[in-house]
Design a protein around this motif. Sequence first.
Motif: not given
Lengths: 831, 374
Positions: A255-274, A276-279
């Motif tokens: 569960v913890a690893i999954t959640l951490l992955f989710m967080i990592a995913f979320a963070v990566s999404r944030i960065f990716r969105d950012r 792409s927004l920059l792009n």
Amino acid sequence: MSRNLLISGVLSILLVIGIYSSYQRWFQLDVRLYHYLLEQIQELRVSDALLDKSILELRTGISLNYDHVNNSATAMRSISTSIDLTVESLPELSESVTKAIDGIGELNNARFVDLERYKSQHAIYRNSTIFVQTQLVEVVQEIDDKSIVAAIVEVSDFLRDPLLQHKQRKTDRVSSEIDILSEYADANSDNHVLISIVRHMRLLQMRGDDISSTMTSLMSSGVTGSIDALLKLYHTELINVQDRVKAANIILSVVAITLLFMIAFAVSRIFRDRKSLLNLTQSLENRVKERTADLELAMIEAESASESKSQFLASMSHELRTPLNSIIGFGKMLELNHEEPLSPDQKIAVGHIKNGGAHLLSLVDEVLDLSKIEARELELSVEHVHPAHVFGDCLELVRGLADSKNVSLGALMESDNCVLADYGRLKQVLLNLLSNAVKYNRDGGSVNFGCEALSDDTVRISVSDSGNGIPNENLSEMFTPFNRLGMEASQIEGTGIGLTISKRLIEEMGGRIGCESEVGIGSTFWLELPRSHGNALAQPVATRETQHRVNPLLQSGSVTGDILYVEDNPANRDLMKMILGRMGNLTLHIAHTAEIGIVMAEEVHPDLILMDINLPGMSGTKALSVLRQNENTKDIPVVAASANALPHDIRTAMESGFDGYITKPFDIPVMITTISNLLEGVDVDKGQSVSVANNSSRSTRVALDYAPLGELDIGRILSAVQMLPPSYRAILENQANSIPVILRELQHVSSTQDFKAVETLAHKLKTNSGTFGARQIWSLAQEVENFARDEALEEIPRLLDDMEKEYDIVAPVIARLMADLEADANALNSE
Amino acid sequence: MIRSCALDALTSEVDGGAILAIGNERYEMIQKFRVCTLFGLCLIGVLATTWATPLYAADVNVVNEDSVPIYVIAGAPVSPLPEKPAVDEGIAELGSRLFHETRLSANGQVSCASCHVLEQGGDDGMASSIGVSGKQIGTNAPTVFNVAMNFSFFWDGRAETMEDQMDGPVHSPDEMASSWADIIDVLNASAEYQQSFDDLYDGEISERTIKDAIATFQRTLVTGGSKFDRFISGDRTLFSAAELQGYESFMSLGCVSCHQGVLLGGNLYQRLGIFEDYFGDRGNVSAADYGRFNVTGAEEDRYYFKVPSLRNVALTAPYLHDGSVPYLADVVSIMAYYQLGLSLDTNQIEYLVAFLKTLTGTHQYLNPNGDEPS
């Protein structure tokens, strides 16, 4: 989107923390309790062993102190209690373990009962044993009966050894021996000790089996075995628990690893969105840049297109002007040739040639005008204008046309309204409207004018005709260029841009122009201009109309000098030869190209060079710079002579160093003036006295008369006279007359401290004197104006005196000039 | 929470026990039981057994083989009183106040100290005590001195701990006729007690804390320093001839068989009337005379009583569970007759009484002026 992800990330972290803390509570503590229980069971096992040991010590006589066994029992009891409490707090404990623990508790309780019983029995047993043993010796000594003694010893031995107690085969014998001893004791009743011994023996014998069985029960309580079994059972349980915890650990980790992955995913999404927004932003910026660049390009193209248009117009006008130059110029030369006068028929023919040329020239000028307006190069001098005055001027001009068409011109509406406008331009517009009104009128029609104040700020000037009127659908096209609204095929001449120019001019002056028309009744063109509340300069309406004529001044030569003319066009060269030939003692040198011109300039060293700009090979501009670089030729004044008449061209030429600029077709007076000026200037610059030609020509005389005065700018006067329309001669006259009046008024006002009035008058004087090129008066008036503005009147009387003196010098010249002009005009009229 | 209670229970119950040597420090080791369970178990057993092997006071101190009989040396099952345990002075003081608090009883006139008069040997000198009801209760009040070292409480041993014992007199309609709820109310009404409980028990006034305070006080009622303790601790010259004679008789006649251990009693049950029928002789047998039977219901436990401690026995007349014997000499005689099957002569009784008087210890309540026990 990103914020949602961030929130879910934070929630996930909180969830992990929550699960972990709960996990601590749910599993970790339980594991500790499980281990604690194990510890307690082990302690129970130990205390069980200790209790057994204590019991064995009691039994073997190693210890007689029940405190020890009590302590062991108490310890065991409290451990049991403690285990019960632990079990209560471990509800997940398997039933088999709980039962086993309960069983041990019961067994223990049974053992404790046995233990207490054993202690009691043991106390008695040990007591009797010891009593028998200790008292034995004494008793035996007193007894003579050997058999009795033997019995006593045997019984006591038997009883002393608890391990032998259960030897059944001996029990009966001991019993009988005790009976014998009892009889003996009864027989010797005085031997109390013996009696006691026997009683103890009997007691021991009686209780022997009891204590033996209690001991057996106590030692075979099964507690130890149960605890061992429990331990074994509990090991299994504990392993299960640990497996469960391990499983829970794994689940939690997953569960913890999954959640951490989710967080990592979320963070990566944030960065990716950012990213792409920059792009996106970047690409948007790029597109904006591209677009801007495109627009700039388009702008440049548009500008260059506009430039091309201007260029086209310029070259057009150049191309048109060059032949016109020949047509009009030679026409005039023919007319003016007094030595070989034309026959009347020829005169008429030449008149047509001239008029046709003039018309064409006016068309070209209008086109140029339009291009000027579009290029925003129109220079307006907005001032207070009395529309009635302008009307007056215009009426004179169209009267001839009106008469020929039998059109009656209405009376000028008396109005004091003044507008803010450029006088000349307003006149141009009104002339256009008036001539239209006459031209497109019906035979015997009428033209009426109006001038009224629409509001405090606006004055409307209207021109109404009684023509055929304009259909409404055409009204909107009235002011578009080259649109003659079906009149192209008519007999009426027109360029189709007159109204367009009018509209532009009026709009440039901040006004509006419009048209109302009714088919069959007529049209009314109106224009609205900003109203002026100041006083317009009193300008008398010109009452005389004259044709544009060649100034008589220029009819014969008046100046001397060598002139070099660089020109590739033979017609122009011939024209120039003729003009300059008339001017007197001028020697004209001709060069066909710039290169030749430069060589000739060095050889001849002329007093003036006339340079065509558009030359084959080296251009006139280039030639100028070559001349300027040459030590011998750099001081020679060079005048550009070009068909390029756009202000831009003239400015460019002047900036490149030409001393003057004359446009083709040559405006002969202007040209002569320019040439004269420069030749005069050359003389002055060289410090030489003015060479006076003994020429009896009237014009030359006037020019010569003016020249030595030095105070008047002769060129200025001439250009003023020539450049202004003929009707302006009246204005000139008026201005000339007003100078002494203003001077008098100034004298009068300067004593009244009315600075404003002084300033206004000085300004007026400056303007009027400037018209005549009276430089001294102009500069004195300027000083007076400045002093008045600064409210310092001390110097003014002296300045006024100076001005009076100056005027005394200038006045006759002006008077003579005016007289000459008058005479000239009269002469023309008389023709 | 539960676990901490369990731990509390453990530590309070097994306080002082050798077993507790296996402390929480071992926890980590035990956790690795899968690898070394058996080894650990053996090790613990060996260690605990070694530590728990008692060193008898008599073994060490009674070394004069010439003056003391062999059996005394071999294993006299007696030992001197331990030092007064180190307890929380505040709690002990609170316990003392509660011990003397008459408001604990229904009529506000009976305290623990009413029947356990500390200045008079820890009992009331009556055959059987009189509580709030005015009726005599069934058995003689035992002394409260050294009470903590008894292996069980009441004559019939029906309470295993001091705390459990307190329920008896509190609830007994003939003694204090009260309840813990009432007592808690009484104490809650007292600012003084509230203050004390605030200080000592975080304001918790409950059955548990009240019992704990009183028990703590009672644990301090240790009457060390008796002549006997000093004698067996090595001061061989201390006993008079009569006292020594009495001690020898105490040992040889068999008294010590039951009156033994640190309290010389108080560590086992024994039938009253082994050689002779005490109750038959006395007559008028009541339920109170059934002893252990009343607790276990087993016929074989009938007439079994907890052997009372002989410490301060000279101060705790009258004697026996029924308080029927007012004098020490008489009870010595009776004990010898019924329990040992012996008829002692007056000398023996005199010596024994002399010896028994050496068991009187010291305590600030007993000897406020620090007098030497007689």
